[in-house]
Motif scaffolding. Structure first.
Motif, mmCIF file in Angstrom:
data_model
loop_
_atom_site.group_PDB
_atom_site.id
_atom_site.type_symbol
_atom_site.label_atom_id
_atom_site.label_comp_id
_atom_site.label_asym_id
_atom_site.label_seq_id
_atom_site.Cartn_x
_atom_site.Cartn_y
_atom_site.Cartn_z
ATOM 1 N N ILE A 4 1.054 -1.208 -0.195
ATOM 2 C CA ILE A 4 -0.093 0.013 0.008
ATOM 3 C C ILE A 4 0.880 1.230 -0.081
ATOM 4 O O ILE A 4 1.768 1.541 1.023
ATOM 5 N N THR A 5 0.713 1.866 -0.889
ATOM 6 C CA THR A 5 1.565 3.213 -1.449
ATOM 7 C C THR A 5 1.032 4.520 -0.415
ATOM 8 O O THR A 5 -0.360 4.373 0.248
ATOM 9 N N LYS A 6 1.423 5.497 -0.725
ATOM 10 C CA LYS A 6 1.215 6.784 0.026
ATOM 11 C C LYS A 6 -0.291 7.204 -0.708
ATOM 12 O O LYS A 6 -0.807 8.288 0.076
ATOM 13 N N GLU A 7 -0.404 7.044 -1.913
ATOM 14 C CA GLU A 7 -1.655 7.542 -2.704
ATOM 15 C C GLU A 7 -3.139 6.991 -1.524
ATOM 16 O O GLU A 7 -3.040 6.062 -0.912
ATOM 17 N N ARG A 8 -4.254 7.478 -2.105
ATOM 18 C CA ARG A 8 -5.422 7.462 -1.476
ATOM 19 C C ARG A 8 -5.918 5.847 -1.837
ATOM 20 O O ARG A 8 -6.101 5.701 -2.898
ATOM 21 N N HIS A 9 -6.113 5.055 -0.608
ATOM 22 C CA HIS A 9 -6.588 3.867 -0.831
ATOM 23 C C HIS A 9 -7.805 3.462 -0.052
ATOM 24 O O HIS A 9 -8.131 4.186 0.925
ATOM 25 N N LYS A 10 -8.801 2.658 -0.492
ATOM 26 C CA LYS A 10 -10.036 2.269 0.230
ATOM 27 C C LYS A 10 -9.805 1.054 0.840
ATOM 28 O O LYS A 10 -9.380 -0.023 0.270
ATOM 29 N N LEU A 11 -9.952 0.925 2.067
ATOM 30 C CA LEU A 11 -9.775 -0.288 3.315
ATOM 31 C C LEU A 11 -11.356 -0.749 3.712
ATOM 32 O O LEU A 11 -12.008 0.292 3.897
#
Length: 203
Positions: A56-63
């Protein structure tokens, strides 16, 4: 679409940015309330114990966490904002979504009525409630109101109310034209990222 194998569960959608959970206390509070109401007060989920995978990178992710008394499934997905052009009003009767149920068939049936539109405004008992993907906020660019009788009180909505950015208000269907602007907020579309839609785009 809803996964029938998970219909007995609820789920939480959380924004992870810079490898940090956003608005963690609001999500934790909603999970606690849901477990208290639906599963006899059992509180077994601690978001502080969630391990963020190395990929998981620094970009916006959906958990996305599916749960009942315990976590049943966790998925991670890079967030891709959905463009919203036209919004269509649809009419509901007896929709109850006070908890974030995995079973969204009632909402999906309403969303299927959108025709060429990208989103919906759900009207129930003559009142504005929510969209399919988030909470509604209507305003003039300075003052912003969110329907007091939303179907699901979102975490971003709760945060913005606490910050004094938006105010809950009963909004009847016929009042919609008194608001020139519409915004749709959720955990991934915070105030900074939520699209602003002219009300003439509502059909």
């Amino acid at each position: 679409m809803s996964n029938p194998a998970l219909y007995n569960f609820c789920f939480e959608t959380i924004c992870v940015e810079n490898r940090q959970i956003r608005n963690q206390s609001y999500h934790q509070a909603r999970i606690n309330r849901t477990q208290q109401a639906l599963w006899g007060g059992i509180k077994t989920i601690d978001l502080g114990q969630i391990t963020i995978p190395d990929h998981i990178t620094k970009e916006r992710h959906k958990l996305r966490i599916s749960y009942d008394q315990h976590i049943q499934q966790i998925t991670w997905q890079l967030h891709h904002p959905r463009p919203i052009g036209q919004v269509k009003k649809v009419y509901a009767q007896g929709i109850d979504y006070r908890y974030k149920y995995e079973d969204r068939r009632g909402l999906e049936a309403l969303f299927a009525l959108r025709e060429q539109a990208d989103e919906i405004i759900i009207v129930q008992d003559g009142l504005l409630t929510d969209s399919f993907y988030g909470n509604l906020v209507l305003g003039d660019g300075t003052t912003w109101h969110t329907p007091a009788n939303c179907l699901l009180p979102g975490t971003q909505r709760a945060y913005l109310i606490d910050q004094g950015v938006i105010t809950p208000q009963i909004i009847r269907e016929e009042q919609i034209q008194s608001y020139p602007l519409l915004r749709i907020i959720n955990a991934l579309n915070d105030w900074e990222h939520a699209p602003t839609i002219p009300l003439q785009s509502v059909v």
